[in-house]
Structures are given as C-alpha cells and as structure tokens.
Design an enzyme around this catalytic site. Structure first.
Site, mmCIF file in Angstrom:
data_model
loop_
_atom_site.group_PDB
_atom_site.id
_atom_site.type_symbol
_atom_site.label_atom_id
_atom_site.label_comp_id
_atom_site.label_asym_id
_atom_site.label_seq_id
_atom_site.Cartn_x
_atom_site.Cartn_y
_atom_site.Cartn_z
ATOM 1 N N ARG A 48 6.521 3.691 7.886
ATOM 2 C CA ARG A 48 7.393 3.521 7.372
ATOM 3 C C ARG A 48 8.697 4.299 8.568
ATOM 4 N NH1 ARG A 48 6.067 0.973 4.617
ATOM 5 N NH2 ARG A 48 5.511 0.820 2.564
ATOM 6 N N HIS A 82 9.634 -5.511 9.870
ATOM 7 C CA HIS A 82 8.219 -5.137 8.140
ATOM 8 C C HIS A 82 8.040 -6.282 8.416
ATOM 9 C CE1 HIS A 82 7.671 -2.032 5.645
ATOM 10 N NE2 HIS A 82 6.745 -3.076 5.193
ATOM 11 N N VAL A 119 0.679 -1.424 0.168
ATOM 12 C CA VAL A 119 -0.019 0.404 0.329
ATOM 13 C C VAL A 119 0.959 0.998 0.183
ATOM 14 C CG1 VAL A 119 -0.257 0.075 2.350
ATOM 15 C CG2 VAL A 119 -2.212 1.424 1.070
ATOM 16 N N ILE A 148 -5.460 2.432 8.032
ATOM 17 C CA ILE A 148 -4.826 1.852 9.546
ATOM 18 C C ILE A 148 -4.699 2.451 10.870
ATOM 19 C CG2 ILE A 148 -2.680 0.658 10.229
ATOM 20 C CD1 ILE A 148 -1.862 0.170 7.406
ATOM 21 N N GLU A 198 16.919 -0.586 5.952
ATOM 22 C CA GLU A 198 15.742 -2.237 6.802
ATOM 23 C C GLU A 198 16.670 -3.186 5.490
ATOM 24 O OE1 GLU A 198 12.006 -2.046 6.002
ATOM 25 O OE2 GLU A 198 11.292 -0.949 7.462
HETATM 26 P P1 NDP Z 1 -3.884 5.725 4.024
HETATM 27 O O1 NDP Z 1 -3.525 6.775 2.656
HETATM 28 O O2 NDP Z 1 -5.185 5.572 4.613
HETATM 29 O O3 NDP Z 1 -3.048 6.883 4.859
HETATM 30 C C1 NDP Z 1 -2.143 7.565 5.404
HETATM 31 C C2 NDP Z 1 -2.614 8.195 6.090
HETATM 32 O O4 NDP Z 1 -1.093 9.005 6.795
HETATM 33 C C3 NDP Z 1 -3.912 9.631 6.029
HETATM 34 O O5 NDP Z 1 -4.720 9.326 7.548
HETATM 35 C C4 NDP Z 1 -2.995 10.546 5.877
HETATM 36 O O6 NDP Z 1 -3.686 11.671 6.895
HETATM 37 C C5 NDP Z 1 -2.047 10.662 7.274
HETATM 38 N N1 NDP Z 1 -0.843 11.902 6.555
HETATM 39 C C6 NDP Z 1 0.183 12.322 5.545
HETATM 40 N N2 NDP Z 1 0.373 13.645 5.913
HETATM 41 C C7 NDP Z 1 0.226 13.153 7.244
HETATM 42 C C8 NDP Z 1 1.027 14.047 8.324
HETATM 43 N N3 NDP Z 1 2.027 14.871 7.630
HETATM 44 N N4 NDP Z 1 1.210 14.495 9.428
HETATM 45 C C9 NDP Z 1 0.647 12.725 9.925
HETATM 46 N N5 NDP Z 1 -0.460 12.177 9.017
HETATM 47 C C10 NDP Z 1 0.007 12.420 7.411
HETATM 48 O O7 NDP Z 1 -2.211 4.456 4.400
HETATM 49 P P2 NDP Z 1 -3.228 3.259 5.631
HETATM 50 O O8 NDP Z 1 -3.526 3.607 6.319
HETATM 51 O O9 NDP Z 1 -2.868 2.304 4.781
HETATM 52 O O10 NDP Z 1 -1.489 2.798 5.361
HETATM 53 C C11 NDP Z 1 -1.003 3.818 5.907
HETATM 54 C C12 NDP Z 1 0.909 3.321 5.802
HETATM 55 O O11 NDP Z 1 1.409 2.764 6.196
HETATM 56 C C13 NDP Z 1 1.585 3.010 4.580
HETATM 57 O O12 NDP Z 1 1.731 4.498 3.256
HETATM 58 C C14 NDP Z 1 2.888 2.553 4.458
HETATM 59 O O13 NDP Z 1 3.627 3.222 4.670
HETATM 60 C C15 NDP Z 1 2.687 1.561 6.420
HETATM 61 N N6 NDP Z 1 2.915 0.268 5.835
HETATM 62 C C16 NDP Z 1 2.830 -0.345 6.529
HETATM 63 C C17 NDP Z 1 2.788 -1.353 6.295
HETATM 64 C C18 NDP Z 1 3.854 -2.154 7.611
HETATM 65 O O14 NDP Z 1 4.004 -4.443 7.079
HETATM 66 N N7 NDP Z 1 4.887 -2.101 8.862
HETATM 67 C C19 NDP Z 1 1.836 -2.453 6.396
HETATM 68 C C20 NDP Z 1 1.389 -1.945 5.547
HETATM 69 C C21 NDP Z 1 0.743 -0.546 5.246
HETATM 70 P P3 NDP Z 1 -4.791 12.792 6.013
HETATM 71 O O15 NDP Z 1 -5.827 12.448 5.227
HETATM 72 O O16 NDP Z 1 -5.077 13.237 6.676
HETATM 73 O O17 NDP Z 1 -3.912 13.015 5.013
HETATM 74 C C1 DGY Z 2 2.610 -1.976 2.671
HETATM 75 O O1 DGY Z 2 1.840 -2.449 1.747
HETATM 76 O O2 DGY Z 2 2.969 -1.273 2.369
HETATM 77 C C2 DGY Z 2 4.086 -2.584 3.741
HETATM 78 O O3 DGY Z 2 4.844 -1.782 4.216
HETATM 79 C C3 DGY Z 2 3.580 -3.948 3.610
HETATM 80 O O4 DGY Z 2 2.915 -4.371 3.154
#
Ligand code: NDP
Ligand code: DGY
Length: 322
Positions: free
Chosen positions: A239, A287, A77, A158, A268
């Site tokens: 991240r 991760h 994602v 998330i 990583e």
């Molecule tokens: P979304 O797009 O639904 O959520 C991302 C969030 O980031 C939004 O709520 C957005 O808020 C926020 N954001 C953007 N800019 C800022 C800012 N300046 N300050 C604070 N918040 C901000 O994505 P997901 O929830 O699906 O995924 C989020 C992230 O999680 C992914 O981009 C990925 O990097 C990470 N991830 C990690 C995984 C792992 O294995 N550890 C697995 C899956 C995802 P707003 O809408 O207000 O801009």
């Molecule tokens: C993502 O999807 O961005 C995660 O980091 C791995 O699933």
C-alpha cells in the site's frame, strides 16, 4: 437479502449474486468509484455490502447502512479501508480474497522489480525518441539479481510467492522482517529474520509486501532510505502509505538509492504532476498487482460467495477474523 455492490465487477461474480435465491442486488454499475453520497444512499437498509479497496467503509457508512447490515465482503485481500473496530463492535462479518491473487501479484512484483532495476521503461523510451544511436558499453546499465541480497518486508502469502519466483534468478541471500520470525515460511528460501534497519542496510533489493497497519504506515522513511545502499532498488506492491513519498523522492533524486518501482501510491491515482513522475529512476504502475482477467474473475466469485455465506449465516470461504 438486499445487497449493495459498489462497482461494476466481473460478470462471473455478479452472476453468483443475481442467481442466488432471495438475493436482491443493487449496484453502482460503473467503472468509476461510487460517489460518497451514492454509497451512503445505496447502502441504506442493505444486509450485505460488496465493496472495493477504494471505498472507505467507516462509521458514516455503517450508520447509513443501519443495524440491518450483517456482512461486508471486500474484493481485495487488503482491508485497511475498513474501520474494523467499528465493524466488529456492530457484529458485522467481513469476507476478503486472500490466496487467489497471490500468484498474479507476485508475478507483477517481479515484473516491476525487473523494470526498475533494468530500467525498462527508460530504455524503451530511448528507442522511441531516437536516443538509441548505437550499442554502447556504459549505456542503460542497471543492477541485476544475480548474487544479490533481497530483503522482503512482510514474508506473508505474497512475500513468499515473490521470494519463490526470485530465487531462480540467482539471489544469494534473502532477508525478511515482520512482527516476528516465521521459520517454517522462511526455510524454503533460507531467509534470515532481521530488524528493519539491517534489512535496509544489507539488501540490494527491498520488496515491500506487508499489510498497511498503524505499525507499517510511513515505515519506509528518510531514516530507512538513508540506510539503503546507493545501488539498491526499492519496490512496493503493498500500500502506498507504507512509504513516505517525500522521503522516497529525495532518496531517488539525490542518488541515495538507485531506483524504485511502485504499484501503489498515495493518493491513488497519483496526480500527473506529482514529483515522483518526473524521475527517470522511478517506475510507477496504477495498482495492477492482481490485474489478470482470471484473477479478477476468481476474486469476484469469491467475494460474492463470501457475501452469500455471511448472509446465510454459514461459514465463509474466506472470513477475516476480527
Ligand atoms: P499476508 O497477511 O499473508 O501478509 C502480510 C504480511 O505483512 C505478513 O507477513 C505480516 O508479517 C506483514 N507485516 C505485518 N506487520 C508488519 C510489520 N510491522 N513489519 C513488517 N511486516 C509486517 O497478506 P498478503 O501477502 O496476502 O497481502 C499483503 C498485502 O499486499 C495486502 O495487505 C495488500 O495491502 C497488498 N496487496 C496489493 C496488491 C496490489 O495490487 N498491489 C494485490 C494484493 C495485495 P507478520 O505475519 O510477521 O505480522
Ligand atoms: C488487494 O487485494 O488488496 C489489492 O490491492 C488489489 O487486488
């Protein structure tokens, strides 16, 4: 339709590609990342690229691919590894995998938070090493969620799924920050939109679930940790680059904050001699947020379907708006 797949992926996803008529699959069939030279060679002449978050898809890769490249589908994602400006300029479509990994990642985030705040790895190690001599009133105490304030940086898919899971633990108040208030998303948790500074000051638990962008890079730094309470716990499953790791190390080592749980780091893998790994109050995972068999299989099928739809000029199940 020749496509290049940069890693061994769950069989269900590869099957979708290999059974598609007219699709010729070339793959880096390994558990390990494709070497840069093989990536550049493999992508040459491809119409589609199925890549991972560990592949940096920049101008060099796009140039190596040539003008025939029409679709990039990432098995993630997150899309901070893609040079989106350059990709957009070349009219290449991008697919990604939102939603299908939200539950698994939120679950892991909660597990990591509990591991860090209740000191689970440290306690388990005491059992193995003979440090467990008797039940002691003041031994291995941590911080619980009951009656706490949880601050979520990025109340997206998330972030909301994490809040939903944490609420039944007796959280008293949710705070969140982002690019603006999201009243519909926040209503379910009665969450209050606050500036980052207030979130740091008032939260007992800080959970980072935002995307990595220029605005969020290094956002959790010395100033941020300096505002947090000494009893607070910091958790990052977004991240690694959202955090200044030197500043986090100082905050943990000096007792400025109580503990941290990280599923993501820079780089990583984190080198095994990294200072953060010397700290008892820092739990680090490799991760694995989305790492359930079912989720990874679903992600692979979605990534394959995104790629095929893009190649056929059809709407993708999940296309990133560029
Ligand atoms: P979304 O797009 O639904 O959520 C991302 C969030 O980031 C939004 O709520 C957005 O808020 C926020 N954001 C953007 N800019 C800022 C800012 N300046 N300050 C604070 N918040 C901000 O994505 P997901 O929830 O699906 O995924 C989020 C992230 O999680 C992914 O981009 C990925 O990097 C990470 N991830 C990690 C995984 C792992 O294995 N550890 C697995 C899956 C995802 P707003 O809408 O207000 O801009
Ligand atoms: C993502 O999807 O961005 C995660 O980091 C791995 O699933």
């Amino acid at each position: 339709m020749s496509v290049f797949v940069t890693r061994r992926i769950p069989a269900e996803g590869l099957r979708v590609l290999s059974q598609a008529s007219g699709c010729r699959v070339q793959q880096w069939d390994s558990e390990e990342p494709v070497p840069r030279s093989e990536l550049l060679a493999g992508v040459a002449g491809a119409r589609g690229l199925l890549c991972l978050l560990s592949d940096r898809i920049d101008r060099e890769v796009l140039d190596a691919a040539g003008p025939g490249l029409k679709v990039i589908s990432t098995l993630s994602v997150g899309f901070d590894h893609l040079a989106l400006d350059e990709i957009k300029k070349r009219g290449i479509r991008v697919g990604y995998t939102p939603d299908v990994l939200t539950d698994a990642t939120a679950e892991l985030t909660v597990a990591l938070l509990l591991s860090a705040c209740r000191r689970l790895p440290e306690a388990a190690e005491q059992v193995r090493s003979g440090g467990w001599t008797t039940w002691k009133p003041l031994w291995m105490c941590g911080h619980g969620l009951s009656d706490s304030t949880v601050g979520i940086i990025g109340l997206g898919r998330i972030g909301q799924a994490v809040a939903r899971r944490l609420k039944p633990f007796g959280v008293r108040k949710f705070l969140y920050t982002g690019s603006g208030p999201k009243p519909e998303s926040a209503a379910e948790f009665g969450a209050e939109f606050v500036p980052l500074t207030r979130l740091a000051q008032e939260s007992d638990f800080v959970v980072v679930t935002c995307a990595l962008t220029p605005a969020t890079q290094g956002m959790c730094n010395k100033e941020f940790f300096g505002r947090m309470k000494k009893t607070s716990v910091f958790v990052n499953t977004s991240r690694g680059a959202v955090v200044n790791q030197e500043d986090l190390y100082d905050a943990l080592a000096s007792g400025q904050i109580a503990a941290a749980g990280l599923d993501v780091t820079t780089p990583e893998p984190l080198p095994t001699d990294h200072p953060l790994l010397s700290l008892k109050n820092c739990v680090i995972l490799p991760h694995i947020g989305s790492a359930t068999y079912a989720t990874r299989s679903t992600m692979a099928v979605l990534a394959a379907n995104n790629l095929l739809a893009g190649l056929r000029g059809e709407p993708m199940p999940h296309e990133l708006r560029l």
